[in-house]
Design a protein around this motif. Structure first.
Motif, short mmCIF file in Angstrom:
data_model
loop_
_atom_site.label_atom_id
_atom_site.label_comp_id
_atom_site.label_asym_id
_atom_site.label_seq_id
_atom_site.Cartn_x
_atom_site.Cartn_y
_atom_site.Cartn_z
N ASP A 1 99.27 144.30 34.89
CA ASP A 1 100.01 143.24 35.58
C ASP A 1 100.34 143.68 37.00
O ASP A 1 100.26 142.88 37.95
N VAL A 2 100.74 144.93 37.13
CA VAL A 2 101.04 145.50 38.45
C VAL A 2 99.79 145.50 39.32
O VAL A 2 99.83 145.18 40.51
N ALA A 3 98.65 145.86 38.72
CA ALA A 3 97.39 145.89 39.47
C ALA A 3 97.01 144.50 39.97
O ALA A 3 96.62 144.33 41.12
N VAL A 4 97.15 143.50 39.11
CA VAL A 4 96.83 142.12 39.51
C VAL A 4 97.74 141.69 40.65
O VAL A 4 97.29 141.12 41.65
N ARG A 5 99.02 141.95 40.52
CA ARG A 5 99.98 141.55 41.57
C ARG A 5 99.66 142.21 42.91
O ARG A 5 99.81 141.62 43.98
N SER A 6 99.18 143.44 42.87
CA SER A 6 98.88 144.17 44.11
C SER A 6 97.52 143.82 44.69
O SER A 6 97.18 144.23 45.80
N GLY A 7 96.72 143.04 43.95
CA GLY A 7 95.41 142.62 44.45
C GLY A 7 94.24 143.35 43.86
O GLY A 7 93.08 143.05 44.18
N SER A 8 94.49 144.31 42.96
CA SER A 8 93.41 145.05 42.31
C SER A 8 93.05 144.37 41.00
O SER A 8 93.38 144.86 39.91
N LEU A 9 92.39 143.25 41.09
CA LEU A 9 92.11 142.45 39.90
C LEU A 9 90.99 143.06 39.08
O LEU A 9 89.95 143.45 39.62
N PRO A 10 91.18 143.15 37.76
CA PRO A 10 90.07 143.56 36.89
C PRO A 10 89.01 142.48 36.86
O PRO A 10 89.26 141.33 37.25
N PRO A 11 87.79 142.79 36.38
CA PRO A 11 86.70 141.82 36.42
C PRO A 11 86.99 140.53 35.66
O PRO A 11 86.42 139.48 35.98
N TRP A 12 87.87 140.59 34.65
CA TRP A 12 88.10 139.42 33.82
C TRP A 12 89.22 138.53 34.33
O TRP A 12 89.56 137.52 33.69
N ALA A 13 89.79 138.85 35.49
CA ALA A 13 90.93 138.07 35.99
C ALA A 13 90.62 137.45 37.35
O ALA A 13 90.00 138.08 38.20
N THR A 14 91.07 136.21 37.54
CA THR A 14 90.96 135.52 38.82
C THR A 14 92.34 134.95 39.17
O THR A 14 92.95 134.26 38.34
N ALA A 15 92.82 135.26 40.35
CA ALA A 15 94.15 134.80 40.75
C ALA A 15 94.09 133.42 41.39
O ALA A 15 93.20 133.13 42.19
N THR A 16 95.04 132.57 40.99
CA THR A 16 95.21 131.25 41.59
C THR A 16 96.69 131.09 41.92
O THR A 16 97.53 131.07 41.01
N PHE A 17 97.02 131.01 43.17
CA PHE A 17 98.43 130.97 43.58
C PHE A 17 99.03 129.58 43.38
O PHE A 17 98.35 128.58 43.61
N PRO A 18 100.30 129.51 42.96
CA PRO A 18 101.16 130.63 42.56
C PRO A 18 100.68 131.22 41.22
O PRO A 18 100.43 130.46 40.29
N GLN A 19 100.56 132.54 41.18
CA GLN A 19 100.01 133.21 40.01
C GLN A 19 101.11 133.80 39.14
O GLN A 19 101.98 134.53 39.62
N ILE A 20 101.05 133.48 37.86
CA ILE A 20 101.91 134.09 36.86
C ILE A 20 101.09 135.18 36.16
O ILE A 20 99.95 134.93 35.78
N VAL A 21 101.65 136.37 36.02
CA VAL A 21 100.93 137.43 35.32
C VAL A 21 101.47 137.60 33.91
O VAL A 21 102.32 136.84 33.45
N GLY A 22 100.98 138.62 33.21
CA GLY A 22 101.38 138.87 31.84
C GLY A 22 100.30 138.45 30.88
O GLY A 22 99.68 137.39 31.03
N ASN A 23 100.02 139.30 29.86
CA ASN A 23 98.92 139.02 28.93
C ASN A 23 99.31 139.17 27.46
O ASN A 23 98.43 139.19 26.60
N GLU A 24 100.60 139.28 27.16
CA GLU A 24 101.05 139.37 25.77
C GLU A 24 102.41 138.69 25.66
O GLU A 24 103.20 138.71 26.61
#
Length: 311
Positions: free
Chosen positions: A47-70
């Motif tokens: 979640d921290v990585a996504v917020r900082s811009g280091s997105l894993p291959p399976w994630a695409t950010a769309t603003f406003p972006q909510i994170v969290g996967n569980e």
């Protein structure tokens, strides 16, 4: 009129300060999905990585972006084609992004019932670390009687991995910082300090040798693992992918499923697996939760308290 919900989201990549409480529209749900009123969401390094811009291959950010996967919560509505769930069911589940919110829509195939004996904090923070650890043991071919080295044994994945490996009959040597040595020992592993001399300390802790290793810490710990494990196909990392490629080790990713999550919840219910929550933050303090995770020095899991189910 679209109904709103509270959420923690960001409009640009950056440090923890970009993650702020917001009022956003509730998610829509499709015919094969359930809408869940969230009680607890887990906070992950990814979640921290996504917020900082280091997105894993399976994630695409769309603003406003909510994170969290569980998440864990109560079913609010079910899609027309969903069978086996009803409004009011207490559930746990997973999805890609979107869980730091009062409501989350997820495929019914990614949601399972929460056992009555499992508390909300455990149910909401189990999936990511638990399923990653469970997957890793499968992919590395862990077998009873073997010795497993876990780098980062006190973290979220490490905590799960030690317990699951011990339940399979493995001996576990776990590296951790000085403050977490007794915690790692209490999980059932032989604790070893990080730092200079670590290789010799691991050899002393495992005089019969090490059969397989999982790096959940990074910081070049794979270099220690290749000195100890003969077969590099039995050395995996969930963090240091570039070094794994250089050394010929394996990069591991979670193979998440409802069946796997249900098994882990059953273990929590019967007391053979436990989730340690080191800190729990209200949803409006999601940025503080990220700062906590970013220290890299904690043990167990960090949770977000979203609903009022948790006292």
């Amino acid at each position: 009129m679209t109904r709103s919900m509270r959420a923690a989201a960001f409009d640009e990549f950056g440090d923890a300060d970009v993650l702020r409480p917001r009022e956003l529209p509730r998610p829509s749900y499709g015919p094969t999905e359930v809408l869940v009123r969230v009680a607890v969401a887990g906070v992950q390094p990814v979640d921290v990585a996504v917020r900082s811009g280091s997105l894993p291959p399976w994630a695409t950010a769309t603003f406003p972006q909510i994170v969290g996967n569980e998440f864990a919560g109560t079913v609010e509505a079910v899609g027309a084609d969903v069978r086996g769930f009803a409004v009011g069911d207490e559930v746990a589940g997973f999805r890609v992004l979107g869980c730091y919110a009062e409501f989350v829509a997820a495929p019914a195939t990614q949601v399972v019932r929460k056992p009555a004996g499992v508390d909300w904090l455990t149910a909401g923070t189990l999936s990511a670390s638990g399923q990653t650890a469970h997957t890793a043991l499968e992919q590395l071919g862990a077998a009873a009687g073997e010795t497993l080295l876990v780098h980062g044994a006190a973290g979220g994945v490490g905590t799960m991995l030690v317990q699951l490996a011990r339940a399979r009959g493995l001996t576990v040597v776990g590296t951790a910082g000085a403050a977490n040595q007794e915690y790692v020992r209490a999980l059932g592993a032989i604790p070893v300090h990080y730092g200079d001399g670590q290789l010799d300390r691991i050899r002393a802790a495992a005089p019969g040798g090490v059969d397989l290793a999982l790096d959940a810490a990074g910081h070049d710990n794979l270099r220690t693992a290749v000195e100890l494990v003969a077969d590099r196909r039995r050395i995996g990392t969930i963090v240091d992918f570039d070094l794994a490629e250089e050394l010929g080790c394996r990069t591991l990713r979670s193979d998440r499923s409802a069946a796997r999550l249900a098994e882990l919840l059953a273990r929590c219910a019967d007391g053979t697996l436990r989730v340690t929550i080191r800190a729990a933050y209200e949803l409006d303090r999601a940025a503080d939760a990220h700062r906590d995770v970013e220290t890299g020095h904690g043990y167990g899991k960090v949770a977000l308290l979203v609903g009022n189910q948790v006292p």
